[in-house]
Write a protein that holds these residues in place. Structure first.
Motif, PDB file in Angstrom:
ATOM      1  N   SER A  63     139.316 134.220  28.275  1.00  0.00           N
ATOM      2  CA  SER A  63     139.751 132.844  28.036  1.00  0.00           C
ATOM      3  C   SER A  63     140.958 132.891  27.106  1.00  0.00           C
ATOM      4  O   SER A  63     141.116 133.812  26.299  1.00  0.00           O
ATOM      5  N   LEU A  64     141.808 131.863  27.224  1.00  0.00           N
ATOM      6  CA  LEU A  64     143.032 131.799  26.421  1.00  0.00           C
ATOM      7  C   LEU A  64     142.886 130.701  25.364  1.00  0.00           C
ATOM      8  O   LEU A  64     142.596 129.551  25.691  1.00  0.00           O
ATOM      9  N   GLY A  65     143.059 131.079  24.117  1.00  0.00           N
ATOM     10  CA  GLY A  65     143.058 130.077  23.031  1.00  0.00           C
ATOM     11  C   GLY A  65     144.478 129.847  22.554  1.00  0.00           C
ATOM     12  O   GLY A  65     145.209 130.806  22.283  1.00  0.00           O
ATOM     13  N   LEU A  66     144.874 128.586  22.483  1.00  0.00           N
ATOM     14  CA  LEU A  66     146.214 128.248  21.981  1.00  0.00           C
ATOM     15  C   LEU A  66     146.072 127.448  20.688  1.00  0.00           C
ATOM     16  O   LEU A  66     145.406 126.404  20.674  1.00  0.00           O
ATOM     17  N   ASP A  67     146.691 127.967  19.634  1.00  0.00           N
ATOM     18  CA  ASP A  67     146.517 127.365  18.307  1.00  0.00           C
ATOM     19  C   ASP A  67     147.894 126.945  17.787  1.00  0.00           C
ATOM     20  O   ASP A  67     148.759 127.798  17.552  1.00  0.00           O
ATOM     21  N   PHE A  68     148.084 125.635  17.592  1.00  0.00           N
ATOM     22  CA  PHE A  68     149.375 125.118  17.120  1.00  0.00           C
ATOM     23  C   PHE A  68     149.275 124.754  15.634  1.00  0.00           C
ATOM     24  O   PHE A  68     148.679 123.736  15.285  1.00  0.00           O
ATOM     25  N   GLY A  69     149.816 125.617  14.799  1.00  0.00           N
ATOM     26  CA  GLY A  69     149.734 125.401  13.355  1.00  0.00           C
ATOM     27  C   GLY A  69     150.932 124.652  12.821  1.00  0.00           C
ATOM     28  O   GLY A  69     151.734 124.101  13.582  1.00  0.00           O
ATOM     29  N   THR A  70     151.075 124.661  11.491  1.00  0.00           N
ATOM     30  CA  THR A  70     152.153 123.913  10.851  1.00  0.00           C
ATOM     31  C   THR A  70     153.496 124.605  11.019  1.00  0.00           C
ATOM     32  O   THR A  70     154.528 123.952  11.174  1.00  0.00           O
ATOM     33  N   ASN A  71     153.497 125.932  10.999  1.00  0.00           N
ATOM     34  CA  ASN A  71     154.763 126.656  11.039  1.00  0.00           C
ATOM     35  C   ASN A  71     154.948 127.536  12.271  1.00  0.00           C
ATOM     36  O   ASN A  71     156.022 128.059  12.504  1.00  0.00           O
ATOM     37  N   SER A  72     153.881 127.719  13.040  1.00  0.00           N
ATOM     38  CA  SER A  72     153.962 128.603  14.211  1.00  0.00           C
ATOM     39  C   SER A  72     152.831 128.272  15.166  1.00  0.00           C
ATOM     40  O   SER A  72     151.883 127.573  14.815  1.00  0.00           O
ATOM     41  N   CYS A  73     152.952 128.793  16.394  1.00  0.00           N
ATOM     42  CA  CYS A  73     151.804 128.692  17.308  1.00  0.00           C
ATOM     43  C   CYS A  73     151.396 130.094  17.727  1.00  0.00           C
ATOM     44  O   CYS A  73     152.137 131.059  17.540  1.00  0.00           O
ATOM     45  N   ARG A  74     150.193 130.179  18.279  1.00  0.00           N
ATOM     46  CA  ARG A  74     149.590 131.468  18.554  1.00  0.00           C
ATOM     47  C   ARG A  74     148.816 131.392  19.874  1.00  0.00           C
ATOM     48  O   ARG A  74     148.176 130.388  20.168  1.00  0.00           O
ATOM     49  N   ALA A  75     148.908 132.490  20.636  1.00  0.00           N
ATOM     50  CA  ALA A  75     148.061 132.624  21.833  1.00  0.00           C
ATOM     51  C   ALA A  75     147.105 133.786  21.613  1.00  0.00           C
ATOM     52  O   ALA A  75     147.500 134.811  21.052  1.00  0.00           O
ATOM     53  N   LEU A  76     145.851 133.599  22.033  1.00  0.00           N
ATOM     54  CA  LEU A  76     144.848 134.644  21.842  1.00  0.00           C
ATOM     55  C   LEU A  76     144.061 134.799  23.139  1.00  0.00           C
ATOM     56  O   LEU A  76     143.565 133.810  23.699  1.00  0.00           O
ATOM     57  N   ILE A  77     143.961 136.020  23.604  1.00  0.00           N
ATOM     58  CA  ILE A  77     143.187 136.280  24.825  1.00  0.00           C
ATOM     59  C   ILE A  77     141.875 136.943  24.428  1.00  0.00           C
ATOM     60  O   ILE A  77     141.867 137.970  23.743  1.00  0.00           O
ATOM     61  N   VAL A  78     140.768 136.322  24.842  1.00  0.00           N
ATOM     62  CA  VAL A  78     139.449 136.715  24.355  1.00  0.00           C
ATOM     63  C   VAL A  78     138.528 137.063  25.516  1.00  0.00           C
ATOM     64  O   VAL A  78     138.476 136.346  26.520  1.00  0.00           O
ATOM     65  N   ASP A  79     137.827 138.158  25.350  1.00  0.00           N
ATOM     66  CA  ASP A  79     136.765 138.532  26.296  1.00  0.00           C
ATOM     67  C   ASP A  79     135.598 137.572  26.074  1.00  0.00           C
ATOM     68  O   ASP A  79     135.012 137.543  24.991  1.00  0.00           O
ATOM     69  N   ILE A  80     135.251 136.777  27.098  1.00  0.00           N
ATOM     70  CA  ILE A  80     134.249 135.732  26.845  1.00  0.00           C
ATOM     71  C   ILE A  80     132.841 136.296  26.716  1.00  0.00           C
ATOM     72  O   ILE A  80     131.931 135.608  26.252  1.00  0.00           O
ATOM     73  N   SER A  81     132.652 137.572  27.073  1.00  0.00           N
ATOM     74  CA  SER A  81     131.289 138.116  26.993  1.00  0.00           C
ATOM     75  C   SER A  81     130.878 138.434  25.556  1.00  0.00           C
ATOM     76  O   SER A  81     129.717 138.398  25.211  1.00  0.00           O
ATOM     77  N   ASP A  82     131.873 138.756  24.685  1.00  0.00           N
ATOM     78  CA  ASP A  82     131.510 139.190  23.332  1.00  0.00           C
ATOM     79  C   ASP A  82     132.501 138.731  22.269  1.00  0.00           C
ATOM     80  O   ASP A  82     132.380 139.118  21.102  1.00  0.00           O
TER      81      ASP A  82
END
Lengths: 576, 576
Positions: free
Chosen positions: A13-32
Motif C-alpha cells: 500500500s502507498l502512504g502519502l504524507d503532506f507535511g508543513t515543509n515537505s511531502c513523503r511517499a511510503l510503500i508498505v508491505d501490508i502483511s507486516d
C-alpha cells in the motif's frame, strides 16, 4: 517456484504524507507493516514551502502546486527505490493509497474544483492559496465565532474544547471574507487539502462530488451528526449572510478513512506509474493517521512529537457522549471508525527548541544546528532536575489545549548571571513535558483512562534525551513507535483497509493495526528524578494558571525563592 | 618667566580607584579637573581578580596583594604618562591622594593590621581574603540580622532600607564566624578595604589606629551617631556572643573623606615616587566618590552605570531625619559632609548585558563581545518601543533597592518563535531602565525631589543607545558626566580637599566640585517613545509586584495579551 508464488502474492500500500515543509511517499508491505521504500520532496515555493508576510507575522500560506509536483516526484522515486530494494517488487502489487495532510488547511476552489490560485487572476494572491494550519491571521474571527456560538449554539463548542480556534476552517474562511472579499466572492467552495489531494487522485475534484474527511470536518468545521452535519444557517448568518450562503456549496456528509474516496484515475495512474482503479482512501489529518500508524487504541495515547505536538486517543462510544473542556476535539470516527477520536496538542514543541538553537545558541556549541542540538543535550544531560533553577512556559506559539489561546507567549524565570544556554534548553524541553502532563491530567480528570503512551514523530525517533525527560516528568514508560514515519504508515494502512477485505484481507483498521504497527523502544522513568519533577511541575502549574486563566488568585512571591532553594539542594547533592 | 611661574604653581591630586576587576590611578589638575594621565592595572589573581568556588556560586573573594601590587604599578605608570603628556609636570606637584574602593568588602586582619591571608597558615584560604561586595554566601546571616533587628532595634533598619543585606559587613563577618570559625577566631579585627588601603599609604594599619570611613560604616555596618556608632553589644550578643566581643576590636568613630586619614609615609612615598607627607583622604566607596566626581548636589541624582548601578544623592539635614523604605542607605556625611548621603542601586545592569552577550548571542552578531554589542545595538535601534512584545525583570542578580532581596532571579515574558536576540537585548536594557525608574519614583514619594540626573560609569560613557532608552523611559534629560572615570576623579577631588585650604585652595567639597566637575552630553527624551514606555512600565510594575512582594494580589491574565496588542500596534505603525 514456491518462493516466487509467495512474492507474487505480496501486496503493498502507498502512504502519502503532506507535511508543513515537505511531502513523503511510503510503500508498505501490508502483511507486516515493513517499509519497503520512502521518498521525501521538500516544497520548492516560499520559505521551506510556506509563504509569509513580513507585515503580518500571523500569515502562513502554501501553494497547492507544490503538493502536485511533490506527489508525482516522490511516488515515482519511492517506486524506483522499492524496485531497487526488492527486485521482485512490481508497482502492480500496490493495492491502495492513503493520504494524510496538515490541517485545518483549507483553500478556495471554483465550481470545477480548481484552486483559485491556479487561475491567472489570483496567481500571486496569498489569500487564494492554502491557508496553512499555523496561519493565525483570523484570531479576531475565531473570537467572534466563539462568542456567537457560546450564545446561540453552546453545543457546537462542547466537542472542540470550548473555544473555536484561529487555526480552523470557519475562522479562516470568515477572515478571507473580511480581509480579501474578492477571493471570497470568487470561491465557489472551500476544501481542506486532505479532501483535495485524494480527490485529485480519483479525478473528481468538483465540490459537490468530492468526498470530505470526517476528521477535518469534525475537528475543524464543527461538523457533527448530532446537528446533522455542518453548523446551521441561522448560526452562520449571524456571522455573515454570505457565510450562510456558502454552506450550500460545501457538503452535507463527511466520511471516515476506512472507505475509499474513489479509485485512481487513468491520468494519475500514468503519472505515478501505478495501476488504474486501485482504492484511494478518504483523507485525514497527519496526526490522526499517525496515531493509527503508531498503534492507537483504547487507553493508549499516541503523541506525535514534531514542530508542534498532537495527542491522539480513541474512546468507546458505548460510555455515552464525551466533553473534556480545553481539549481540541472529540469527533465520532475521526481516528478509527466506531470510536470517538480525541485530539489534543501543543502549538509548539520542536519549534521552540529550533528557535532557541537558531536564535540564541552561540557557536561554542557547534557550527550547525544539529551540532548545537547535540552539544546542548550533552551538557544538559550532565545536570540533575532542578539544578538549573529555571522554569519555562511552552507558549511561544500560544496554547492549543487546555487554554486554547493563541494570544499567549513564552516565559522564562529563574535565570541568573551564570545561567548557561544548555540549562535554558533543558528548561524548554521540560516546559513542553509539563505541558504534555497538563493535557494528560485534564483528559484523565474526565474519566478517560490512559494506561499506555506511544510516541512517534521526529523528536521521538531522534531524541532519547528528550524522551527520558518526558518519562521522568510524566512518571510513565514512554514507548516509541516502530515506524519513524507513523503518519505515512497510517495512511498506507488506511489505503489497505479502503481496498476492502477481498483485496487486502483486512476487515477493519484494528485488524490492520495488529499486523502493521509496533513498538521499538521503551524509556522508563527514574523515580528520583520524577520526584523532583513533581515539585518543579507545581511551579509550571502556578505560572500556567497565573498567566493563562482569568480568575486565578494567588501569590508568586515564593516562585523565585523556591526555585533557588531547589537549585541549591540539587547542586549540593551532585557535589556531595 | 610668567609662564614658568604659572606652571610651577599648578597643583595636582591623585585619585586611586579600586574596582572589581582592576584598579586605576588618575592624576588631576585641581584647578579645573583636567585629567592629566591615567593608568589601569587588571588584578592578576583568580578569575579577573575574583576567587570563586564552583561548589558555592555565591562566593566571591579577592586577594589584597592584587591591590598593593596594582597601586604601585598604576601610580608609577600614571606619573610617567603625566610627565610625557606635560613635560613640565613634576610629581612633587601632587598635593593629595584620595582612595575609593568597592564595598562592603571587608577582610580579617591581625592585631598588627596585617591581612590574615598574608600569613602562611591562611595563604590559600578564601575565607581569610577580602569578602568582595558581590559575595552573597551570607544570605542566611543577613536574614537573621534583619529579623533580630526588626524585633530588638527597628531603628537600625530604618537607615538602610528596612532589610540588612548579605552584601554587607555584619552578614559577612557573621557568616565567617559560622562557616570558617578558625578564620574568625584568628581575626583580631576586620577592615573594609576602603579603610585598609589609605591606612597602608599612611603607614598605620593597626586596627585601633587606622581611620574608618563613615561611608562604609554608615551604609554597611549600621553605624550611626544617633546610637553612638556601631550597633550595641546587646544586639550583637543576640547574634552571637563572639560578635559582641568583636565590637571592642573594631572602632568607635568613623570619618568623612574631606579629612585626611593621615599622611603619605616614607615607604610608600618612595615606592610610588611621590612626596612624603602629602594628605591621604579617608577612603570611601567608589559610587560615593563617583557621585561627587560627577557633580552630585541637592536635587541632582548621580547614576553610576556599570556592571551594577549605584544611585547617589544628597539631601539637606535641615529637613529632619529621612526614611525611605527599600533604599539601601541614608547616612550623615557619607557623600558630602553636612548632608545626608542617600545610596540606592541595582544589583546587575551591565552584568546582565554581558551575560546575554557572552552566553546567548550567536556569532551572527560578531566574533567578539564588543562586535556583538555593536550589532545588537544596531539592530535593536531599528525598532520602536514595544515592537518586540517583550518585558523583562532586571533581577538576574537579585534586587538591591526597593525589594532588597537577593533571592530573586531574572524573568522574560513575551517571546515567540520569531523573537530575535537583539529584541531580548533591548528588553534587558529597558528592564534596567524600568528598575531605575522604580527607584526614582520611590525616592520622590518620600519627598526628596530629583530635578536633574547625571550619569557616569562605563555604560554612560560608551553606550548612547542605552542612554537614549533611559531618557525615553525616565522621561527626563540624561546628562553624562564630563569625566569617564568619575570615581577616580572624585577620589582625587577628596585628596585635594583633604590637603586643606592652605594647600589646595578649597575649603570644602562643594567648592572643589564647582571647578573640577562638569557635563559633556545630554540625551533628551522622545515624547512619543516615552508615552509607549509609560504603558510598558505598567507591565514591569505588575511583574515586579507579583514576583517580588508578599501581599500582592491581582491578575496577570492580560499581560501576554496586552504585550501582543502593543506589539501589533507598534509594528503596524512602522510599516504604515
Amino acid at each position: 517456484m514456491l518462493l516466487k508464488m509467495r512474492i507474487q502474492t505480496k501486496k503493498y500500500s502507498l502512504g502519502l504524507d503532506f507535511g508543513t515543509n515537505s511531502c513523503r511517499a511510503l510503500i508498505v508491505d501490508i502483511s507486516d507493516g515493513r517499509e519497503l521504500a520512502t521518498s521525501v520532496f521538500p516544497y520548492p515555493s516560499g520559505s521551506d514551502g510556506v509563504f509569509i508576510d513580513k507585515k503580518e507575522p500571523n500569515i502562513a500560506r502554501q501553494h497547492p502546486k507544490d503538493y502536485l509536483i511533490g506527489m508525482e516526484k516522490c511516488v515515482k522515486t519511492a517506486l524506483k527505490k522499492a524496485q531497487k530494494n526488492e527486485p521482485e517488487f512490481d508497482p502492480e502489487q500496490v493495492i491502495g493509497i492513503g493520504v494524510d495532510t496538515t490541517g485545518s488547511s483549507p483553500m478556495p476552489i471554483n465550481a470545477k474544483g480548481i484552486p483559485l490560485c491556479f487561475l491567472p487572476e489570483f496567481e500571486q494572491d496569498l489569500n487564494a492559496m492554502v491557508w496553512l494550519w499555523k496561519d493565525h491571521s483570523s484570531h479576531q474571527e475565531a473570537k467572534e465565532i466563539t462568542e456567537i456560538a457560546r450564545e446561540m449554539r453552546p453545543q457546537y463548542l462542547e466537542k472542540i474544547g470550548g473555544v473555536y480556534s484561529s487555526e480552523w476552517f470557519w475562522s479562516k474562511v470568515f477572515h478571507c471574507k473580511n480581509a480579501a472579499p474578492n477571493v471570497f466572492e470568487s470561491a465557489h467552495s472551500w476544501v481542506e487539502i486532505c479532501d483535495y489531494l485524494p480527490a485529485v487522485l480519483t479525478g473528481e475534484t468538483r465540490p459537490g462530488h468530492l468526498k470530505r474527511s470526517i476528521c477535518a470536518a469534525g475537528h475543524k468545521a464543527m461538523y457533527c451528526e448530532e446537528w446533522d452535519g455542518l453548523p446551521d444557517k441561522e448560526f452562520l448568518r449571524k456571522l455573515d449572510p454570505e457565510m450562510a450562503k456558502l454552506k450550500d456549496r460545501l457538503y452535507d456528509r463527511a466520511q471516515a478513512s476506512d472507505k475509499p474516496a474513489g479509485y485512481l484515475c487513468l491520468e494519475w495512474a500514468e503519472k505515478l506509474g501505478l495501476k488504474k482503479g486501485i482504492a484511494v482512501a478518504v483523507g485525514a489529518f497527519d496526526a490522526h493517521m499517525g496515531g493509527v500508524g503508531a498503534g492507537v487504541k483504547e487507553q493508549t495515547l499516541v503523541k506525535i512529537l514534531g514542530t508542534s505536538t498532537c495527542d491522539i486517543l480513541i474512546h468507546s462510544k458505548e460510555k455515552g457522549p464525551l466533553n473534556i473542556p480545553g481539549v481540541c476535539g472529540i469527533v465520532d470516527s475521526s481516528v478509527i471508525p466506531g470510536y470517538y477520536g480525541i485530539e489534543a496538542g501543543q502549538s509548539a514543541v520542536g519549534d521552540i527548541f529550533l528557535w532557541f538553537v537558531e536564535k540564541l545558541t552561540p557557536e561554542k556549541y557547534g557550527k550547525t544546528a544539529p551540532e548545537k542540538f547535540k552539544n546542548l543535550e550533552k551538557e544538559a544531560s550532565k545536570q540533575r532536575p532542578g539544578e538549573h533553577g529555571l522554569v519555562a512556559l511552552d507558549w511561544n506559539n500560544g496554547n492549543r489545549t487546555i487554554l486554547v489561546d493563541v494570544r499567549l507567549s513564552g516565559l522564562l524565570v529563574g535565570q541568573t548571571l551564570h545561567t548557561e544556554p544548555h540549562e535554558i534548553y533543558r528548561a524548554l524541553i521540560e516546559a513542553t513535558a509539563f505541558g504534555a502532563l497538563t493535557i494528560i491530567n485534564r483528559i484523565q480528570k474526565y474519566d478517560v483512562s490512559i494506561k499506555d503512551i506511544i510516541n512517534c514523530g521526529g523528536l521521538a525517533a531522534r531524541n532519547p534525551f528528550l524522551m527520558q525527560i518526558y518519562a521522568d516528568i510524566l512518571g510513565r514508560p514512554m514507548k516509541v513507535s516502530r515506524s519513524d514515519q507513523s503518519p505515512a504508515l497510517g495512511a498506507a494502512l488506511f489505503g489497505a483497509v479502503a481496498a476492502g477485505k477481498n483485496t487486502s484481507g483486512y476487515l477493519n483498521v484494528e485488524q490492520a493495526q495488529k499486523k502493521m504497527t509496533g513498538i521499538k523502544k521503551i524509556f522508563h522513568p527514574d523515580p528520583d528524578n520524577h520526584k523532583v519533577y513533581q515539585e518543579l511541575y507545581q511551579f509550571y502549574r502556578k505560572l500556567h494558571h497565573a498567566f493563562g486563566t482569568l480568575n486565578w488568585t494567588g501569590s508568586l512571591f515564593d516562585v523565585m525563592k523556591d526555585l533557588i532553594d531547589l537549585r541549591e539542594i540539587q547542586r549540593k547533592e551532585i557535589h556531595a
